[in-house]
Motif scaffolding. Structure first.
Motif, mmCIF file in Angstrom:
data_model
loop_
_atom_site.group_PDB
_atom_site.id
_atom_site.type_symbol
_atom_site.label_atom_id
_atom_site.label_comp_id
_atom_site.label_asym_id
_atom_site.label_seq_id
_atom_site.Cartn_x
_atom_site.Cartn_y
_atom_site.Cartn_z
ATOM 1 N N SER A 1 42.054 28.051 36.509
ATOM 2 C CA SER A 1 42.871 29.264 36.554
ATOM 3 C C SER A 1 42.640 30.137 35.329
ATOM 4 O O SER A 1 42.492 31.361 35.439
ATOM 5 N N TYR B 1 40.834 33.737 35.583
ATOM 6 C CA TYR B 1 41.663 34.882 35.207
ATOM 7 C C TYR B 1 40.947 35.742 34.165
ATOM 8 O O TYR B 1 40.920 36.970 34.260
ATOM 9 N N GLY B 2 40.365 35.086 33.159
ATOM 10 C CA GLY B 2 39.656 35.838 32.132
ATOM 11 C C GLY B 2 38.451 36.581 32.678
ATOM 12 O O GLY B 2 38.242 37.766 32.372
ATOM 13 N N LEU C 1 37.755 37.434 35.892
ATOM 14 C CA LEU C 1 38.090 38.449 36.886
ATOM 15 C C LEU C 1 38.865 39.616 36.273
ATOM 16 O O LEU C 1 38.812 40.736 36.797
ATOM 17 N N SER C 2 39.568 39.364 35.180
ATOM 18 C CA SER C 2 40.223 40.469 34.484
ATOM 19 C C SER C 2 39.193 41.390 33.836
ATOM 20 O O SER C 2 39.354 42.608 33.804
ATOM 21 N N GLU C 3 38.137 40.789 33.331
ATOM 22 C CA GLU C 3 37.088 41.573 32.673
ATOM 23 C C GLU C 3 36.158 42.234 33.674
ATOM 24 O O GLU C 3 35.650 43.332 33.434
ATOM 25 N N HIS C 4 35.941 41.570 34.806
ATOM 26 C CA HIS C 4 35.011 42.087 35.822
ATOM 27 C C HIS C 4 35.781 42.259 37.129
ATOM 28 O O HIS C 4 35.625 41.484 38.077
ATOM 29 N N ARG C 5 36.616 43.285 37.172
ATOM 30 C CA ARG C 5 37.548 43.473 38.283
ATOM 31 C C ARG C 5 36.848 43.771 39.609
ATOM 32 O O ARG C 5 37.439 43.569 40.684
ATOM 33 N N ASP C 6 35.628 44.257 39.567
ATOM 34 C CA ASP C 6 34.945 44.614 40.811
ATOM 35 C C ASP C 6 34.105 43.462 41.365
ATOM 36 O O ASP C 6 33.300 43.662 42.272
#
Length: 328
Positions: free
Chosen positions: A21, A25-26, A28-33
């Protein structure tokens, strides 16, 4: 004591979930696309690759485990060993160590091995896996002139020598002094006593398994139109196989994505690499979970029940010790 047992049991399940998790989270937060990069065309290219890998690798596992079972004194056909391996996927998805424990349980109950015999089979398989994986890594690094991503060929060679050297020490014809008691453990008996021919057969099967994973990983890169030269691509996938096997994340989710970004950012943007590795890992979880349910349903239920019973047994033993202390 009972509280400590329950905490330890809970941590075996919670730690991988927390690590996965946090890493996802880290990333996907940085690479939102990243999720937007997972399209239908890529998944359609990936699906047959994953199916071929899943069934071919399960066949190799069945052959290797049947060979080890025979050497340990119990005959078991390849199909039964493959079904046992498939059943262990249900727990290995959460944690590699839990999957190994499921294998031990099923080899005892379904094949009739003693505890030490089953442990020996699983330990021998795991140690050979590690040895052949690092051997493949070192070979690829040497063949590509050490230009593989992030890891110098000298480091890969050192790891390979240390791992394979450790296996050689277990079979050494001379006493090891204080270490002799460790080498003499029953869990290492298959490595100590197996004929060289059996070990060579097992090594060949495990190399085939590693190469299947590497080929599947390269196919996954191709599915997402990530063009990486063959040498770095193969070396990186061997590293990812090692990272994914670490028992600190759920099915390698999070750790594999982090490794993919570090290994291949020269050839693709991080969001695409996260998308590719997520699709690869998710497809593997779905295929292996489905395999466990379809081809080894009763074995899977037995492995999960045994795992829960083991945790309950730990709690019961802890409670008994507490009561005994209170009476004293």
């Amino acid at each position: 004591m009972i509280r400590g047992s329950r905490i330890a049991s809970a941590l075996r399940w919670l730690v991988p979930l927390l690590v996965t998790s946090a890493l996802l989270y880290g990333l996907l937060s940085e690479h939102r696309d990243a999720f937007a990069r997972i399209d239908a065309a890529s998944l359609l290219r990936l699906a047959p690759i994953m199916l071929v890998y899943a069934f071919a690798s399960l066949g190799v596992d069945g052959l290797a485990l049947a060979r080890l079972s025979h050497h340990a004194g119990r005959e078991s056909d390849v199909l039964t060993c493959a079904r046992i391996k498939a059943a262990s996927y249900a727990l290995a998805i959460v944690n590699y160590a839990l999957g190994a424990a499921a294998l031990v349980v099923l080899f005892r109950r379904r094949v009739g091995h003693s505890l030490q015999g089953a442990l020996g089979i699983v330990a021998t398989s795991s140690l050979t896996d590690l040895a052949m994986l690092v051997a493949v890594m070192a070979t690829i690094a040497a063949a590509t002139g050490g230009d593989g991503p992030t890891l110098h060929r000298g480091v890969a060679a050192a790891v390979a020598v240390a791992t394979i050297g450790g296996l050689a020490v277990l079979r050494a014809p001379f006493p090891l002094g204080p270490l002799e008691r460790i080498r003499g453990l029953d869990v290492f008996r298959p490595i100590r006593t197996a004929p060289l021919r059996v070990l060579l057969e097992l090594a060949a099967l495990r190399i085939a398994f590693v190469l299947l994973f590497v080929a599947m990983g390269i196919g996954s890169l191709w599915s997402f139109s990530i063009d990486v030269p063959l040498g770095p691509a193969a070396f990186g996938m061997a590293v990812i196989a090692l990272v994914g096997a670490l028992p600190i994340a759920v099915a390698g989710l999070g750790t594999v994505q982090f490794a993919a970004v570090e290994l291949y950012d020269t050839w693709a943007d991080p969001a695409t690499l996260v998308a590719c590795s997520l699709a690869m890992q998710a497809a593997m979880v779905v295929v292996r979970g489905g395999t466990a349910l379809v081809f080894a349903r009763e074995f899977t239920a037995e492995a999960v029940a045994a795992s829960r019973a083991g945790a309950d047994g730990d709690d019961a033993r802890g409670e008994g010790e507490d009561v005994a202390r209170a009476r004293r």
